[in-house]
Design a protein around this motif. Sequence first.
Motif, short mmCIF file in Angstrom:
data_model
loop_
_atom_site.label_atom_id
_atom_site.label_comp_id
_atom_site.label_asym_id
_atom_site.label_seq_id
_atom_site.Cartn_x
_atom_site.Cartn_y
_atom_site.Cartn_z
N LEU A 1 7.33 -11.42 14.26
CA LEU A 1 6.97 -12.78 14.65
C LEU A 1 5.95 -12.80 15.78
O LEU A 1 5.22 -13.78 15.93
N ALA A 2 5.87 -11.73 16.55
CA ALA A 2 4.87 -11.66 17.62
C ALA A 2 3.46 -11.66 17.07
O ALA A 2 2.51 -12.02 17.76
N GLY A 3 3.31 -11.23 15.80
CA GLY A 3 2.00 -11.26 15.16
C GLY A 3 1.05 -10.16 15.58
O GLY A 3 -0.14 -10.21 15.27
N ASP A 4 1.55 -9.15 16.30
CA ASP A 4 0.66 -8.06 16.72
C ASP A 4 0.25 -7.16 15.55
O ASP A 4 -0.79 -6.53 15.60
N GLU A 5 1.09 -7.08 14.56
CA GLU A 5 0.76 -6.33 13.35
C GLU A 5 0.57 -7.32 12.21
O GLU A 5 1.48 -8.06 11.86
N PRO A 6 -0.62 -7.38 11.65
CA PRO A 6 -0.95 -8.43 10.68
C PRO A 6 -0.26 -8.25 9.35
O PRO A 6 0.31 -7.19 9.06
N PRO A 7 -0.32 -9.27 8.51
CA PRO A 7 0.25 -9.17 7.16
C PRO A 7 -0.28 -7.95 6.43
O PRO A 7 -1.46 -7.62 6.50
N GLY A 8 0.61 -7.25 5.74
CA GLY A 8 0.24 -6.05 5.01
C GLY A 8 0.47 -4.76 5.77
O GLY A 8 0.37 -3.67 5.21
N THR A 9 0.79 -4.85 7.07
CA THR A 9 1.02 -3.65 7.86
C THR A 9 2.28 -2.92 7.39
O THR A 9 3.36 -3.51 7.34
N PRO A 10 2.17 -1.63 7.04
CA PRO A 10 3.37 -0.87 6.61
C PRO A 10 4.40 -0.75 7.72
O PRO A 10 4.05 -0.68 8.90
N ILE A 11 5.66 -0.72 7.33
CA ILE A 11 6.76 -0.52 8.28
C ILE A 11 7.44 0.80 7.91
O ILE A 11 8.23 0.86 6.95
N PRO A 12 7.14 1.88 8.62
CA PRO A 12 7.67 3.20 8.27
C PRO A 12 9.13 3.35 8.66
O PRO A 12 9.47 3.37 9.84
N ILE A 13 9.99 3.47 7.67
CA ILE A 13 11.44 3.50 7.93
C ILE A 13 11.83 4.66 8.84
O ILE A 13 12.58 4.47 9.81
N ASP A 14 11.34 5.85 8.55
CA ASP A 14 11.76 7.01 9.34
C ASP A 14 11.30 6.89 10.79
O ASP A 14 12.06 7.22 11.72
N ALA A 15 10.09 6.41 11.00
CA ALA A 15 9.58 6.27 12.37
C ALA A 15 10.36 5.20 13.12
O ALA A 15 10.66 5.36 14.32
N VAL A 16 10.69 4.12 12.46
CA VAL A 16 11.47 3.06 13.10
C VAL A 16 12.87 3.59 13.44
O VAL A 16 13.40 3.31 14.52
N ALA A 17 13.46 4.36 12.52
CA ALA A 17 14.78 4.93 12.78
C ALA A 17 14.75 5.85 14.00
O ALA A 17 15.66 5.80 14.85
N ARG A 18 13.71 6.68 14.10
CA ARG A 18 13.59 7.57 15.27
C ARG A 18 13.46 6.75 16.55
O ARG A 18 14.04 7.10 17.59
N PHE A 19 12.69 5.67 16.49
CA PHE A 19 12.50 4.84 17.68
C PHE A 19 13.83 4.29 18.18
O PHE A 19 14.11 4.30 19.39
#
Length: 238
Positions: A37-55
């Motif tokens: 919702l912050a809009g820093d990553e525009p529509p179509g930006t991939p969301i990498p599951i493994d990287a998010v999990a590590r974070f």
Amino acid sequence: MASTAPRRRSLFTSRLVNTAAEGEQPAVVEDLRHAILAGDEPPGTPIPIDAVARFFGVSPIPVREALKVLLGEGLVEHVPRVGYAVAKLAFAEFAELYDVRAALEASALRQSVLRATAADDVVVHETHAAMGRAMASGDERGYHAESRRFHVALIGPAGMQRLTHMYESAWNMTEPARPMSRVEAGGRSVFYDDHDRMLHAFVARDADTLVAESGRHFGHLREAIAAFRDDPDVFRPV
């Protein structure tokens, strides 16, 4: 249909904030939602599951579950052979969400005028003033945030919780595109004037004028978003 390939290598995790205190379980759904919702990553930006999990320091399972929740909210999409990405709408879908908001707002405003108090007037005045300060300083994000607060303050006294939830959900789905960042200062000035007339009608408890001014405002919004309807970085080609 979703876009078939990511627009660029994802930097999604660089925008994430882990709001959990030490020792608490990460609020994966809430923090992912906030990042989108912050809009820093525009529509179509991939969301990498493994990287998010590590974070977040979790396994991929809660991340996948969180993405399914956000998929249901219309904030992410699942791209075949690619994975999850920030949802990218066709322009017609995007414009339809403004129509949804306009209809819900008109319905709520009539009830809101009947139930509003002097305290509600204070909140509406405060958010309108904050919009003016943000506009004067060139703070596009601040203007957008206060504009949203203003609209929610107008419909809040109606006490229509389900309607308000639908209203905010429709608004959320347009947030990743950051539409106000694509409107020049002159356009935001027109919106501010719309809001000024809406404020005066609200305080006067003039439901007919308030609904009419709301409709006029959404007409201006539709004109503004139509100006970038062919931008492939914002909308999915039909």
